[in-house]
Design a protein around this motif. Structure first.
Motif, PDB file in Angstrom:
ATOM      1  N   LEU A  24       0.820  -1.208   0.000  1.00  0.00           N
ATOM      2  CA  LEU A  24       0.000   0.000   0.000  1.00  0.00           C
ATOM      3  C   LEU A  24       0.857   1.263   0.000  1.00  0.00           C
ATOM      4  N   ALA A  25       1.952   1.236   0.758  1.00  0.00           N
ATOM      5  CA  ALA A  25       2.818   2.410   0.838  1.00  0.00           C
ATOM      6  C   ALA A  25       3.452   2.726  -0.514  1.00  0.00           C
ATOM      7  N   ILE A  26       3.953   1.701  -1.194  1.00  0.00           N
ATOM      8  CA  ILE A  26       4.561   1.899  -2.509  1.00  0.00           C
ATOM      9  C   ILE A  26       3.524   2.399  -3.512  1.00  0.00           C
ATOM     10  N   SER A  27       2.353   1.778  -3.495  1.00  0.00           N
ATOM     11  CA  SER A  27       1.296   2.145  -4.440  1.00  0.00           C
ATOM     12  C   SER A  27       0.806   3.564  -4.193  1.00  0.00           C
ATOM     13  N   ALA A  28       0.588   3.911  -2.909  1.00  0.00           N
ATOM     14  CA  ALA A  28       0.085   5.245  -2.583  1.00  0.00           C
ATOM     15  C   ALA A  28       1.091   6.329  -2.957  1.00  0.00           C
ATOM     16  N   THR A  29       2.359   6.066  -2.697  1.00  0.00           N
ATOM     17  CA  THR A  29       3.396   7.046  -3.039  1.00  0.00           C
ATOM     18  C   THR A  29       3.441   7.291  -4.541  1.00  0.00           C
ATOM     19  N   ALA A  30       3.390   6.205  -5.308  1.00  0.00           N
ATOM     20  CA  ALA A  30       3.421   6.331  -6.767  1.00  0.00           C
ATOM     21  C   ALA A  30       2.183   7.051  -7.285  1.00  0.00           C
ATOM     22  N   LEU A  31       1.014   6.727  -6.721  1.00  0.00           N
ATOM     23  CA  LEU A  31      -0.228   7.349  -7.180  1.00  0.00           C
ATOM     24  C   LEU A  31      -0.251   8.845  -6.856  1.00  0.00           C
ATOM     25  N   PRO A  83      12.794   3.287  -4.277  1.00  0.00           N
ATOM     26  CA  PRO A  83      12.801   4.393  -5.250  1.00  0.00           C
ATOM     27  C   PRO A  83      12.548   3.977  -6.698  1.00  0.00           C
ATOM     28  N   PRO A  84      13.245   2.979  -7.246  1.00  0.00           N
ATOM     29  CA  PRO A  84      12.954   2.616  -8.639  1.00  0.00           C
ATOM     30  C   PRO A  84      11.558   2.036  -8.816  1.00  0.00           C
ATOM     31  N   ALA A  85      11.054   1.343  -7.793  1.00  0.00           N
ATOM     32  CA  ALA A  85       9.699   0.795  -7.884  1.00  0.00           C
ATOM     33  C   ALA A  85       8.671   1.915  -7.953  1.00  0.00           C
ATOM     34  N   VAL A  86       8.831   2.921  -7.099  1.00  0.00           N
ATOM     35  CA  VAL A  86       7.916   4.063  -7.111  1.00  0.00           C
ATOM     36  C   VAL A  86       8.003   4.816  -8.442  1.00  0.00           C
ATOM     37  N   ALA A  87       9.222   4.990  -8.954  1.00  0.00           N
ATOM     38  CA  ALA A  87       9.397   5.691 -10.231  1.00  0.00           C
ATOM     39  C   ALA A  87       8.698   4.954 -11.363  1.00  0.00           C
ATOM     40  N   ALA A 154       2.342  -3.333  -8.663  1.00  0.00           N
ATOM     41  CA  ALA A 154       3.289  -3.171  -7.556  1.00  0.00           C
ATOM     42  C   ALA A 154       3.901  -4.493  -7.113  1.00  0.00           C
ATOM     43  N   THR A 155       3.359  -5.602  -7.598  1.00  0.00           N
ATOM     44  CA  THR A 155       3.975  -6.897  -7.296  1.00  0.00           C
ATOM     45  C   THR A 155       5.396  -6.970  -7.851  1.00  0.00           C
ATOM     46  N   LEU A 156       5.675  -6.159  -8.899  1.00  0.00           N
ATOM     47  CA  LEU A 156       7.018  -6.146  -9.484  1.00  0.00           C
ATOM     48  C   LEU A 156       8.048  -5.563  -8.536  1.00  0.00           C
ATOM     49  N   ALA A 157       7.584  -4.816  -7.516  1.00  0.00           N
ATOM     50  CA  ALA A 157       8.515  -4.200  -6.574  1.00  0.00           C
ATOM     51  C   ALA A 157       9.364  -5.248  -5.861  1.00  0.00           C
ATOM     52  N   ALA A 158       8.778  -6.416  -5.649  1.00  0.00           N
ATOM     53  CA  ALA A 158       9.529  -7.475  -4.969  1.00  0.00           C
ATOM     54  C   ALA A 158      10.707  -7.958  -5.806  1.00  0.00           C
ATOM     55  N   TYR A 159      10.623  -7.748  -7.108  1.00  0.00           N
ATOM     56  CA  TYR A 159      11.685  -8.201  -8.019  1.00  0.00           C
ATOM     57  C   TYR A 159      13.007  -7.504  -7.735  1.00  0.00           C
ATOM     58  N   ILE A 160      12.935  -6.280  -7.184  1.00  0.00           N
ATOM     59  CA  ILE A 160      14.161  -5.528  -6.884  1.00  0.00           C
ATOM     60  C   ILE A 160      14.289  -5.243  -5.392  1.00  0.00           C
ATOM     61  N   GLY A 161      13.619  -6.046  -4.574  1.00  0.00           N
ATOM     62  CA  GLY A 161      13.801  -5.948  -3.138  1.00  0.00           C
ATOM     63  C   GLY A 161      13.053  -4.840  -2.444  1.00  0.00           C
TER      64      GLY A 161
END
Length: 214
Positions: A24-31, A83-87, A154-161
């Motif tokens: 949720l944190a990653i998704s909310a930040t990106a949105l 950072p790269p996941a949010v970007a 956002a499931t891809l975020a796990a791909y880069i830790g």
């Protein structure tokens, strides 16, 4: 299968909640970042039909770029982690918000604008009292679409830790554990539906407030 899922939650319930919070944190930040960029740009692009079409074309190009490709391109610059996941997710969320906002403000009837100007409204009053309420439904629909796409991707975020519910999916794939795949996939789907429902309630609440204020 059900027994394995129940065992996972009994033993790792706290870890699952942490993954949901990270997701949720990653998704909310990106949105939020996408809204901060795309909403003003969409309003600016609605000034003419040419800029609206240009914005739609550029946004369309961004939509066809795979999220994973953007993610990989961000890693050399931003490193691994959040950072790269949010970007990457921000790039994914910008097109629907930008397109819907530009179309929404461009679609405000000219007769309504002319009537507001005839009543003596200045530009600020025209924008906030006339254009924004009329453009809100379509523009907010773009935000809802972007939110659904971001949570799913956002499931891809796990791909880069960077964490999130993708950890369950990638772990399940690596360990050939169908229980983790079911938990991860259903969790993302339910989270996406829940967020979309919450945004739908916000939409209905704002529209009811606008109707009451007229």
């Amino acid at each position: 299968m059900i027994e394995a899922i129940a065992t996972y939650f009994a033993q790792n319930g706290a870890d699952w909640l942490q993954m949901v919070a990270d997701h949720l944190a990653i998704s909310a930040t990106a949105l939020l970042a996408a809204c901060a960029l795309a909403l003003p740009l969409g309003v600016a692009c609605s000034a003419s039909a040419l800029t609206e079409r240009l914005a739609g074309g550029v946004a369309g190009v961004f939509r066809v770029i795979p999220s994973l490709a953007v993610l990989i391109l961000c890693v050399p610059v931003l490193g691994v982690g959040t950072p790269p996941a949010v970007a990457a997710l921000t790039v994914l969320a910008i097109p629907p918000i930008l397109i819907n906002t530009a179309v929404a403000f461009r679609s405000v009837p000219a007769a309504v604008i002319e009537a507001a100007l005839g009543m003596g409204m200045n530009r600020a009053q025209l924008f906030f009292s006339v254009k924004c309420p009329l453009a809100f439904p379509l523009a907010f629909a773009g935000v809802r679409t972007a939110a659904t796409e971001v949570i799913a991707s956002a499931t891809l975020a796990a791909y880069i830790g960077a964490g999130g519910l993708g950890v369950l999916i990638y772990t399940g794939l690596g360990a050939l554990r169908s229980d983790l795949l079911w938990i991860g996939g259903l969790s993302v789907a339910l989270l996406s539906l829940l967020v979309n429902r919450c945004l739908a309630l916000v939409d209905a609440r704002v529209r009811r407030y606008e109707r009451a204020g007229r």
